[in-house]
Design an enzyme around this catalytic site. Structure first.
Site: not given
Length: 417
Positions: A244-245, A288, A216, A220
């Site tokens: 959108k998310d 894994e 922040h 971004s």
């Protein structure tokens, strides 16, 4: 680049609370009116997906811990009891076990997106380093969680990986004994791993908070790599990016549910349904899938200590990426050669993962060494050279121009020669 809060409490109680602890105003400025570049694509939704998966893993993990017994003679049976006797225990375990894989899928996409669009470059170096710490903590948490079912692959995987520390000169044996709580992987090891597996996710939450805070400050990054210059380059986080998310999360959850309900054991190993036996070694010990590229690097070095250094070096080298790639152009969209080598690197990492899943014999050994060599050459040689000599495309004048396809800067890109 934080947005100004326009939050106004609507009743007396809310006003009283906000005047003493303005947490609602903070949330409003951080997640409602916070300005984001208007051209963010769906690759940026994986940050929100990872936040959801982390919360999901903590909730299911706490429920499973209520029924799990961290004792070497009872652990395996307690997991079977969760699967058979606890109400919806099978769902909790499959959701949690596959959730680890889903988390790493999201994490690798998130990291590769950052590498492709140059999100590690100034002024976001601290953001990148905090993300790397989250990655390290996630790897440690997942490894310790994999040991808890106390099956054959859990036991022998823990034995192989923790034994690597014995390769460290002078202090190696002492560190290994401390990790084990004795002279072999046993009950003390299981207890320690259970305690740490329960604790580390809450540490991850704390670092995620710092990660969001660091995000922040500069805001971004975006697909162009150009910083927003005016309000027309940005949109508020809500409702544009929450919708959108939310859509991206829904699609991802369908993918996640497919594994949980239809192929819950696809990403695991059949030997882990055999109770741990220190006297019987599995024919092929593999970790894994999300560890396999680093496991292949470990095995590609003939020396145990050299393999140890190469494996951890392969992880740590990602942290210093902002200082290896010094190009002024951030996004691969405007760096044609960088884009080519980026995809070569992705293919190299995928092939390393495949080699890590194969027995270390014949051509797999040679291929592993060649792929390992390229992995380090990419970071230590190719990226610095591209930073200095790569020709680049002209940048758009602004984010809005990039979105609308308008004019580009007349002057050459900063890194072109």
């Amino acid at each position: 680049m934080s947005g100004e809060s326009t939050y106004v409490p609507k009743n007396a109680v809310a006003k009283w609370f906000e005047s003493r602890l303005p947490v609602l105003g903070l949330a409003h400025s951080s997640f409602v009116v916070f300005p984001n570049p208007r051209n963010l694509n769906y690759w940026w939704t994986f940050g929100g997906i990872l936040a959801f998966l982390l919360i999901s893993q903590i909730i299911t993990g706490v429920v499973l811990a209520m029924h799990y017994t961290p004792e070497s003679t009872l652990a395996f049976d307690s997991v079977e009891r969760i699967m058979r006797d606890v109400n919806f225990g099978w769902l909790m375990r499959y959701w949690h076990a596959n959730g680890a894989s889903m988390f790493f899928i999201g994490l690798y996409v998130h990291i590769l997106r950052g590498m492709y669009y140059g999100s590690y470059k100034a002024p976001r170096e601290v953001l990148w380093l905090l993300g790397f710490i989250i990655y390290l903590l996630s790897m440690a948490t997942a490894f310790m969680g994999y040991v808890l079912p106390w099956g054959q692959m859990s036991f022998w995987g823990a034995t192989v990986i923790t034994s690597l520390f014995s390769a460290i000169p002078v202090v190696g044996d002492a560190i290994t004994t401390w990790l084990w709580g004795g002279y072999s992987v046993d009950n003390a090891t299981l207890n320690r791993f259970f305690a740490l597996h329960y604790l580390l996710p809450f540490m991850i939450v704390g670092v995620v908070g710092l990660h969001i805070w660091a995000l922040h400050v500069p805001g971004s990054n975006n697909p162009t790599g150009i910083e927003p210059e005016s309000a027309k380059d940005t949109l508020p986080f809500h409702p544009y990016f929450t919708v959108k998310d939310g859509f991206a999360l829904t699609v991802f959850l369908i993918f996640y549910a497919w594994f949980v309900f239809y192929i819950p054991n696809y990403l695991g190993h059949a030997d882990n349904y055999i109770e741990a036996n220190p006297l019987v070694t599995p024919p092929h010990i593999v970790p894994e899938w999300y560890y396999l590229p680093f496991y292949a690097i470990l095995r590609s070095i003939p020396s145990k200590f050299g393999g140890f250094l190469a494996m951890f070096g392969a992880v740590l080298i990602v942290a210093v990426l902002p200082w290896l790639d010094t190009s002024k152009i951030k996004s691969a969209v405007y760096r044609p050669l960088f884009r080519i080598f980026f995809w070569i690197f992705v293919v190299d990492a995928v092939l390393l993962g495949y080699i890590g899943s194969q027995p270390p014999e014949g051509g797999a050994v040679i291929a592993g060494r060649l792929l390992t060599a390229y992995y380090f050459i990419h970071f230590l040689v190719i990226l610095p050279l591209l930073s200095r000599f790569e020709p680049t495309r002209p940048l758009p004048a602004s984010i809005s121009d990039a979105v609308l396809g308008d004019s580009v800067k007349a002057e050459p890109a900063l890194a072109s020669h």
